[in-house]
Design a protein around this motif. Structure first.
Motif, short mmCIF file in Angstrom:
data_model
loop_
_atom_site.label_atom_id
_atom_site.label_comp_id
_atom_site.label_asym_id
_atom_site.label_seq_id
_atom_site.Cartn_x
_atom_site.Cartn_y
_atom_site.Cartn_z
N ALA A 122 0.80 -1.23 0.00
CA ALA A 122 0.00 0.00 0.00
C ALA A 122 0.84 1.28 0.00
O ALA A 122 0.52 2.21 -0.76
N PRO A 123 1.90 1.39 0.80
CA PRO A 123 2.67 2.64 0.77
C PRO A 123 3.26 2.95 -0.61
O PRO A 123 3.32 4.12 -1.01
N VAL A 124 3.69 1.91 -1.32
CA VAL A 124 4.23 2.12 -2.67
C VAL A 124 3.13 2.64 -3.60
O VAL A 124 3.34 3.57 -4.39
N MET A 125 1.95 2.05 -3.47
CA MET A 125 0.83 2.47 -4.31
C MET A 125 0.38 3.88 -3.96
O MET A 125 0.05 4.68 -4.84
N ILE A 126 0.33 4.18 -2.67
CA ILE A 126 -0.09 5.52 -2.24
C ILE A 126 0.83 6.59 -2.81
O ILE A 126 0.39 7.62 -3.32
N ALA A 127 2.13 6.30 -2.78
CA ALA A 127 3.11 7.25 -3.31
C ALA A 127 2.92 7.49 -4.80
O ALA A 127 3.23 8.56 -5.32
N ALA A 128 2.39 6.46 -5.49
CA ALA A 128 2.20 6.57 -6.93
C ALA A 128 0.81 7.10 -7.30
O ALA A 128 0.51 7.25 -8.48
N GLY A 129 -0.04 7.29 -6.30
CA GLY A 129 -1.36 7.83 -6.57
C GLY A 129 -2.48 6.83 -6.61
O GLY A 129 -3.64 7.19 -6.88
N GLY A 130 -2.18 5.55 -6.35
CA GLY A 130 -3.25 4.55 -6.31
C GLY A 130 -2.80 3.18 -6.75
O GLY A 130 -1.66 2.98 -7.18
N GLY A 131 -3.71 2.22 -6.64
CA GLY A 131 -3.42 0.84 -7.03
C GLY A 131 -4.56 -0.06 -6.60
O GLY A 131 -5.57 0.40 -6.05
N ALA A 132 -4.40 -1.34 -6.87
CA ALA A 132 -5.45 -2.32 -6.55
C ALA A 132 -4.85 -3.47 -5.76
O ALA A 132 -3.85 -4.06 -6.17
N ILE A 133 -5.46 -3.78 -4.63
CA ILE A 133 -5.06 -4.91 -3.81
C ILE A 133 -6.21 -5.90 -3.78
O ILE A 133 -7.37 -5.53 -3.62
#
Length: 262
Positions: A122-133
């Motif tokens: 999640a922290p990596v995705m948050i830094a990039a602006g989003g993602g899906a888990i």
């Protein structure tokens, strides 16, 4: 090419649902970091080719999960999708026959494992602006009758973990969902299929669901693809069953301690 330009982690990718999902994601353009406790994950990656990297890992070990995430960012420079699929069944052990060691082992892989992937991805995705888990739960986590007690409790925990994570990641652009498979023909369930074939009752497999058959890993992978794709951009905090309709009623033979089932 629904996942073109995306990077995904999949645990439990050495066989079954994880392998089928890896193949489907790769076919849709994703680059993959695959993890599994078995070295069969190396075969999954080899069949996909240069777009996949495989690591033999313990999904319930924090250092190993962190290594998966680091591998994705080091090799591909990003992480867009994380699928916590690894799990163990616990067999057919009854409630009063379970040991503390059984519970420790099952919860560590099935529930702590997904938590760890969320924690590190999640922290990596948050830094990039989003993602899906995405997490693999089970119909056994919806109500009783579809798995042993420790397994069922672990999968109920996954469903709540997904709901909680979706709420706590509000505003980050990270979506978190779960899939609840029913009876799917995988290595985990193969013993039941082999037994049915030996006894000549293969036609009884999956008879309790309205479709009256077992599912295949590719059918779960199809939902996984949707949930991690941009097509599911407004789907968050959900646990969706892929079970032929079993969970619409969960018909079972009641298991009563010290009594003959009736």
């Amino acid at each position: 090419m629904k996942l073109a330009g995306k990077v995904a982690i999949i645990t439990g990718a050495g066989s079954g649902i994880g392998r089928a999902t890896a193949r489907r994601f790769a076919a849709e353009g994703a680059r993959l970091v695959l993890g599994d406790a078995s070295d069969s994950v190396l075969e999954t990656a080899a069949a996909i080719g240069d777009a996949a990297t495989a690591l033999v890992i313990d999904a319930g070990d924090e250092a190993d999960v962190a290594r998966l995430v680091a591998t994705a960012t080091d090799r591909f420079g990003q992480l867009d999708i994380a699928y916590a699929n690894a799990g163990i069944s616990g067999g057919l052990t009854g409630l009063l026959d379970h040991s503390v060691a059984d519970w420790d082992a099952i919860l560590r892989v099935n529930l702590i494992g997904p938590f760890l992937l969320i924690k590190h991805a999640a922290p990596v995705m948050i830094a990039a602006g989003g993602g899906a888990i995405l997490c693999t739960a089970s119909v056994a986590g919806l109500r009783s009758g579809a798995g042993c007690p420790a397994y069922s409790a672990s999968k109920a925990g996954v469903i709540n973990l997904v709901q909680t994570a979706a709420q706590q990641l509000s505003g980050t652009g990270v979506r978190v969902n779960a899939i609840c498979p029913g009876l799917i023909q995988t290595g985990m369930t193969q013993r039941a299929f082999d037994y049915a074939a030996e006894k000549g009752v293969t036609d009884r497999i999956g008879r309790l669901n309205p479709l009256r058959r077992a599912g295949q890993p590719a059918e779960v992978a199809a939902l996984a693809l949707f949930l991690v794709s941009d097509e599911a951009s407004y789907v968050n905090g959900q646990a969706i069953a892929v079970d032929g309709g079993l969970s619409s009623s969960h018909p079972v033979t009641r298991q009563e301690t010290g009594k003959t089932a009736a």
